[in-house]
Design a protein around this motif. Structure first.
Motif, PDB file in Angstrom:
ATOM      1  N   HIS A  94       0.837  -1.200   0.000  1.00  0.00           N
ATOM      2  CA  HIS A  94       0.000   0.000   0.000  1.00  0.00           C
ATOM      3  C   HIS A  94       0.874   1.254   0.000  1.00  0.00           C
ATOM      4  O   HIS A  94       2.057   1.195   0.339  1.00  0.00           O
ATOM      5  N   THR A  95       0.245   2.350  -0.334  1.00  0.00           N
ATOM      6  CA  THR A  95       0.845   3.675  -0.149  1.00  0.00           C
ATOM      7  C   THR A  95       0.053   4.353   0.949  1.00  0.00           C
ATOM      8  O   THR A  95      -1.177   4.352   0.929  1.00  0.00           O
ATOM      9  N   LEU A  96       0.760   4.901   1.928  1.00  0.00           N
ATOM     10  CA  LEU A  96       0.124   5.661   3.001  1.00  0.00           C
ATOM     11  C   LEU A  96       0.432   7.134   2.778  1.00  0.00           C
ATOM     12  O   LEU A  96       1.588   7.507   2.553  1.00  0.00           O
ATOM     13  N   VAL A  97      -0.593   7.960   2.830  1.00  0.00           N
ATOM     14  CA  VAL A  97      -0.440   9.406   2.672  1.00  0.00           C
ATOM     15  C   VAL A  97      -0.995  10.077   3.916  1.00  0.00           C
ATOM     16  O   VAL A  97      -2.136   9.806   4.315  1.00  0.00           O
ATOM     17  N   ARG A  98      -0.211  10.951   4.539  1.00  0.00           N
ATOM     18  CA  ARG A  98      -0.666  11.659   5.732  1.00  0.00           C
ATOM     19  C   ARG A  98      -1.806  12.588   5.323  1.00  0.00           C
ATOM     20  O   ARG A  98      -1.756  13.230   4.267  1.00  0.00           O
ATOM     21  N   LYS A  99      -2.825  12.652   6.124  1.00  0.00           N
ATOM     22  CA  LYS A  99      -3.962  13.533   5.826  1.00  0.00           C
ATOM     23  C   LYS A  99      -3.465  14.965   5.690  1.00  0.00           C
ATOM     24  O   LYS A  99      -2.580  15.402   6.425  1.00  0.00           O
ATOM     25  N   SER A 100      -4.038  15.693   4.747  1.00  0.00           N
ATOM     26  CA  SER A 100      -3.503  17.008   4.364  1.00  0.00           C
ATOM     27  C   SER A 100      -3.519  18.028   5.489  1.00  0.00           C
ATOM     28  O   SER A 100      -2.708  18.939   5.505  1.00  0.00           O
ATOM     29  N   TYR A 101      -4.427  17.889   6.447  1.00  0.00           N
ATOM     30  CA  TYR A 101      -4.473  18.860   7.537  1.00  0.00           C
ATOM     31  C   TYR A 101      -3.463  18.530   8.635  1.00  0.00           C
ATOM     32  O   TYR A 101      -3.271  19.296   9.562  1.00  0.00           O
ATOM     33  N   TRP A 102      -2.782  17.383   8.538  1.00  0.00           N
ATOM     34  CA  TRP A 102      -1.828  16.999   9.571  1.00  0.00           C
ATOM     35  C   TRP A 102      -0.524  17.738   9.341  1.00  0.00           C
ATOM     36  O   TRP A 102       0.037  17.685   8.264  1.00  0.00           O
ATOM     37  N   GLN A 103      -0.029  18.418  10.346  1.00  0.00           N
ATOM     38  CA  GLN A 103       1.142  19.266  10.171  1.00  0.00           C
ATOM     39  C   GLN A 103       2.249  19.023  11.188  1.00  0.00           C
ATOM     40  O   GLN A 103       3.088  19.894  11.412  1.00  0.00           O
ATOM     41  N   SER A 104       2.269  17.861  11.821  1.00  0.00           N
ATOM     42  CA  SER A 104       3.334  17.555  12.767  1.00  0.00           C
ATOM     43  C   SER A 104       3.473  16.050  12.916  1.00  0.00           C
ATOM     44  O   SER A 104       2.598  15.286  12.507  1.00  0.00           O
ATOM     45  N   GLY A 105       4.592  15.644  13.514  1.00  0.00           N
ATOM     46  CA  GLY A 105       4.833  14.235  13.735  1.00  0.00           C
ATOM     47  C   GLY A 105       4.066  13.709  14.936  1.00  0.00           C
ATOM     48  O   GLY A 105       3.443  14.459  15.685  1.00  0.00           O
ATOM     49  N   ASN A 106       4.116  12.393  15.106  1.00  0.00           N
ATOM     50  CA  ASN A 106       3.489  11.734  16.244  1.00  0.00           C
ATOM     51  C   ASN A 106       4.586  10.927  16.943  1.00  0.00           C
ATOM     52  O   ASN A 106       5.109   9.973  16.377  1.00  0.00           O
ATOM     53  N   SER A 107       4.917  11.322  18.156  1.00  0.00           N
ATOM     54  CA  SER A 107       6.048  10.704  18.850  1.00  0.00           C
ATOM     55  C   SER A 107       5.685   9.435  19.622  1.00  0.00           C
ATOM     56  O   SER A 107       6.495   8.898  20.367  1.00  0.00           O
ATOM     57  N   THR A 108       4.473   8.920  19.412  1.00  0.00           N
ATOM     58  CA  THR A 108       4.056   7.671  20.038  1.00  0.00           C
ATOM     59  C   THR A 108       4.175   6.533  19.018  1.00  0.00           C
ATOM     60  O   THR A 108       3.565   6.614  17.950  1.00  0.00           O
ATOM     61  N   PRO A 109       4.953   5.479  19.312  1.00  0.00           N
ATOM     62  CA  PRO A 109       5.037   4.370  18.362  1.00  0.00           C
ATOM     63  C   PRO A 109       3.640   3.859  17.996  1.00  0.00           C
ATOM     64  O   PRO A 109       2.805   3.644  18.873  1.00  0.00           O
ATOM     65  N   LEU A 110       3.390   3.700  16.720  1.00  0.00           N
ATOM     66  CA  LEU A 110       2.107   3.242  16.159  1.00  0.00           C
ATOM     67  C   LEU A 110       0.969   4.244  16.399  1.00  0.00           C
ATOM     68  O   LEU A 110      -0.155   4.004  15.982  1.00  0.00           O
TER      69      LEU A 110
ATOM     70  N   THR B  59      -9.355   3.266  12.705  1.00  0.00           N
ATOM     71  CA  THR B  59     -10.401   3.490  11.700  1.00  0.00           C
ATOM     72  C   THR B  59      -9.917   4.574  10.732  1.00  0.00           C
ATOM     73  O   THR B  59      -8.951   5.289  11.019  1.00  0.00           O
ATOM     74  N   ALA B  60     -10.614   4.719   9.620  1.00  0.00           N
ATOM     75  CA  ALA B  60     -10.283   5.790   8.675  1.00  0.00           C
ATOM     76  C   ALA B  60     -10.453   7.155   9.325  1.00  0.00           C
ATOM     77  O   ALA B  60      -9.755   8.108   8.993  1.00  0.00           O
ATOM     78  N   PHE B  61     -11.351   7.251  10.308  1.00  0.00           N
ATOM     79  CA  PHE B  61     -11.612   8.518  10.972  1.00  0.00           C
ATOM     80  C   PHE B  61     -10.495   8.907  11.934  1.00  0.00           C
ATOM     81  O   PHE B  61     -10.025  10.046  11.925  1.00  0.00           O
ATOM     82  N   ASN B  62     -10.029   7.969  12.775  1.00  0.00           N
ATOM     83  CA  ASN B  62      -9.052   8.355  13.796  1.00  0.00           C
ATOM     84  C   ASN B  62      -7.600   8.151  13.371  1.00  0.00           C
ATOM     85  O   ASN B  62      -6.684   8.431  14.126  1.00  0.00           O
ATOM     86  N   SER B  63      -7.375   7.692  12.163  1.00  0.00           N
ATOM     87  CA  SER B  63      -6.014   7.542  11.662  1.00  0.00           C
ATOM     88  C   SER B  63      -5.518   8.869  11.093  1.00  0.00           C
ATOM     89  O   SER B  63      -6.299   9.660  10.560  1.00  0.00           O
ATOM     90  N   GLU B  64      -4.206   9.095  11.193  1.00  0.00           N
ATOM     91  CA  GLU B  64      -3.599  10.267  10.562  1.00  0.00           C
ATOM     92  C   GLU B  64      -3.286   9.999   9.091  1.00  0.00           C
ATOM     93  O   GLU B  64      -2.824  10.888   8.390  1.00  0.00           O
TER      94      GLU B  64
END
Length: 192
Positions: free
Chosen positions: A158-174, A180-185
């Motif tokens: 697959h190709t994963l693309v970060r949602k366009s409104y996301w503007q920072s990293g996530n420092s928590t593994p996983l 769900t599609a809703f709560n995923s970045e």
């Protein structure tokens, strides 16, 4: 009480601004054959020089859970201009991927269960590092791949693309993968 509200809003604004200063993984490609790539995005208004940044990883099941196996530095002089992306690609990827890549000298590349972190600092120099963003984790082999946005083994084919409104990293593994599609970045697309 109104003063407390203003203070809380100011603290939230400062916190959001601090998060916006980080680079982050914006795309992950795990396609057929060697069509593998990572994209790192700079959401800031400043050029970010990549000296002092790295992308350590593990390969399959790590030797020591929670610790990286390979420390990967960016090439000397590498940078990301404001609002631009930096692509790391497998050296034998399709030409369309290579045409977008800035760095192809990295051969230990994603095997669907390899955990990557984008870090600031230098472990090798003994100064430590801070994880800015995760793709997977260094904790263990997830089997066929990690689930992302409710898609089973989404880090495979697959190709994963970060949602366009996301503007920072996530420092928590996983932490960015969600359930769900809703709560995923991430948005999960077909392989390239």
């Amino acid at each position: 009480i109104p003063c407390l509200s203003v203070l809380l809003l100011a603290l939230v604004a400062v916190n959001v601004q601090a998060q916006d200063k980080s680079l982050f993984f914006s795309q992950y490609i795990e396609g057929s054959s060697n069509n593998k790539a990572l994209e790192i995005y700079n959401p800031t208004q400043d050029t970010v020089f990549l000296d002092g940044w790295a992308f350590p990883n593990v390969s399959n099941a790590p030797s020591t859970a929670g610790e990286y196996e390979y420390w990967n530095n960016f090439p000397e002089g590498a940078f990301i201009a404001p609002g631009e992306a930096y692509v790391l690609a497998h050296p034998e990827a399709d030409q369309a991927i290579l045409d977008s890549a800035y760095y192809t000298g990295f051969k230990v590349f994603s095997n669907v269960d390899d955990g990557f972190a984008l870090v600031k600092g230098d472990s090798a120099a003994g100064v430590g590092f801070e994880v800015i963003d995760w793709l997977g984790s260094w904790d263990g082999d997830p089997g066929s791949g990690w689930d992302v946005a409710g898609v089973s083994a989404a880090t495979k084919d697959h190709t994963l693309v970060r949602k366009s409104y996301w503007q920072s990293g996530n420092s928590t593994p996983l932490g960015s993968f969600g359930t769900t599609a809703f709560n995923s970045e991430w948005i999960v697309l077909e392989k390239k």
